[in-house]
Design a protein around this motif. Structure first.
Motif, mmCIF file in Angstrom:
data_model
loop_
_atom_site.group_PDB
_atom_site.id
_atom_site.type_symbol
_atom_site.label_atom_id
_atom_site.label_comp_id
_atom_site.label_asym_id
_atom_site.label_seq_id
_atom_site.Cartn_x
_atom_site.Cartn_y
_atom_site.Cartn_z
ATOM 1 N N GLU A 82 -7.670 4.972 -1.348
ATOM 2 C CA GLU A 82 -8.024 3.633 -1.830
ATOM 3 C C GLU A 82 -7.117 2.598 -1.164
ATOM 4 O O GLU A 82 -6.028 2.933 -0.701
ATOM 5 C CB GLU A 82 -7.877 3.568 -3.350
ATOM 6 N N LEU A 83 -7.572 1.335 -1.175
ATOM 7 C CA LEU A 83 -6.784 0.262 -0.574
ATOM 8 C C LEU A 83 -5.372 0.205 -1.166
ATOM 9 O O LEU A 83 -4.386 -0.033 -0.469
ATOM 10 C CB LEU A 83 -7.477 -1.085 -0.766
ATOM 11 N N GLY A 84 -5.279 0.432 -2.474
ATOM 12 C CA GLY A 84 -4.001 0.349 -3.167
ATOM 13 C C GLY A 84 -3.030 1.457 -2.810
ATOM 14 O O GLY A 84 -1.865 1.418 -3.208
ATOM 15 N N ASP A 85 -3.494 2.446 -2.049
ATOM 16 C CA ASP A 85 -2.595 3.521 -1.629
ATOM 17 C C ASP A 85 -1.761 3.107 -0.423
ATOM 18 O O ASP A 85 -0.830 3.825 -0.038
ATOM 19 C CB ASP A 85 -3.391 4.779 -1.276
ATOM 20 N N SER A 86 -2.102 1.969 0.171
ATOM 21 C CA SER A 86 -1.343 1.486 1.326
ATOM 22 C C SER A 86 0.105 1.232 0.912
ATOM 23 O O SER A 86 0.378 0.493 -0.038
ATOM 24 C CB SER A 86 -1.958 0.191 1.863
ATOM 25 N N ALA A 87 1.027 1.866 1.606
ATOM 26 C CA ALA A 87 2.450 1.779 1.268
ATOM 27 C C ALA A 87 3.210 2.612 2.294
ATOM 28 O O ALA A 87 2.609 3.208 3.194
ATOM 29 C CB ALA A 87 2.720 2.332 -0.131
ATOM 30 N N VAL A 88 4.524 2.635 2.139
ATOM 31 C CA VAL A 88 5.350 3.550 2.942
ATOM 32 C C VAL A 88 5.743 4.714 2.042
ATOM 33 O O VAL A 88 6.259 4.496 0.933
ATOM 34 C CB VAL A 88 6.597 2.864 3.506
ATOM 35 N N TYR A 89 5.498 5.909 2.490
ATOM 36 C CA TYR A 89 5.813 7.116 1.723
ATOM 37 C C TYR A 89 7.022 7.799 2.345
ATOM 38 O O TYR A 89 7.052 8.068 3.543
ATOM 39 C CB TYR A 89 4.614 8.064 1.683
ATOM 40 N N PHE A 90 8.019 8.066 1.501
ATOM 41 C CA PHE A 90 9.249 8.704 1.969
ATOM 42 C C PHE A 90 9.399 10.084 1.359
ATOM 43 O O PHE A 90 9.226 10.266 0.142
ATOM 44 C CB PHE A 90 10.478 7.877 1.579
ATOM 45 N N CYS A 91 9.770 11.016 2.190
ATOM 46 C CA CYS A 91 10.168 12.334 1.739
ATOM 47 C C CYS A 91 11.694 12.360 1.671
ATOM 48 O O CYS A 91 12.372 11.677 2.457
ATOM 49 C CB CYS A 91 9.657 13.377 2.733
#
Lengths: 112, 116
Positions: A82-91
């Motif tokens: 979804e559009l709202g999943d746009s983000a930076v994901y960090f492990c």
């Protein structure tokens, strides 16, 4: 040489697609995490695994499914983006106990 | 629920102008307070861990202190290369399967800009 590495670094995809982000750590840590950093730079925990077992699941939609094949790897699969999943994901990873977490360089996910 | 509030949101300093960043927290069972530095496009880089009130840690121009309710990151005679976002996080306790684990809760960060 890299301690916590994520792939890919950038990911651009269309709404409705399914995508995966991979993470590997060579620090010998037994706990791994996924964090999400939104547009306001707020870093929030999503999941934590200890020795391949899920420890923390912070009210994340079930479209997000982490998988830990072994202690050194924690992958994140996202269904029906979804559009709202746009983000930076960090492990990140750490040793069990009161120790600091070490972070990867992040994966910038853009859903269009 | 654990909470962390950092202030100010942004801080502009001249090179050599010392200042402090604040991190106020509420947590059930503090296991540790962490300071991280984050440069644009990169992951957070660990700086310090503080475990108990009164503890202090130093690294180059940075000094972190801890009380029961807040932590300060003091920057002495900053240089332009100190420009970054500084993140504070507390590690609270999560019980699972009879074992206690740590859970990091981050503040929103302070964006520090040091002008030459």
């Amino acid at each position: 040489d890299t301690a916590v590495s994520q792939t890919p670094k950038y990911l651009v995809t269309q709404m409705g697609n399914d995508k995966s982000i991979k993470c590997e750590q060579n620090l010998g840590h037994d706990t791994m995490y996924w964090y999400k950093q939104d547009s306001k730079k707020f870093l929030k925990i999503m999941f934590s695994y200890n020795n391949k077992e899920l420890i923390i699941n912070e009210t994340v939609p079930n479209r997000f499914s982490p998988k830990s094949p072994d202690k050194a790897h924690l992958n994140l699969h996202i269904n029906s983006l979804e559009l709202g999943d746009s983000a930076v994901y960090f492990c990140a990873s750490s040793r069990t106990g009161r120790t600091e977490a070490f972070f990867g360089q992040g994966t910038r996910l853009t859903v269009v | 629920e654990d909470q962390v509030t950092q202030s100010p949101e942004a801080l502009r300093l001249q090179e050599g102008e010392s200042s402090s960043l604040n991190c106020s927290y509420t947590v059930s069972g503090l296991r540790g307070l962490f300071w991280y530095r984050q440069d644009p496009g990169k992951g957070p880089e660990f700086l310090f861990t503080l475990y108990s009130a009164g503890e202090e840690k130093e690294k180059e121009r940075l000094k972190a202190t801890l009380t029961k309710k807040e932590s300060f990151l003091h920057i002495t005679a900053p240089k332009p290369e100190d420009s970054a976002t500084y993140l504070c996080a507390v590690q609270g306790k999560v019980e699972a399967g009879g074992t206690s684990y740590g859970k990091l809760t981050f503040g929103q960060g302070t964006i520090l800009t040091v002008h030459p």
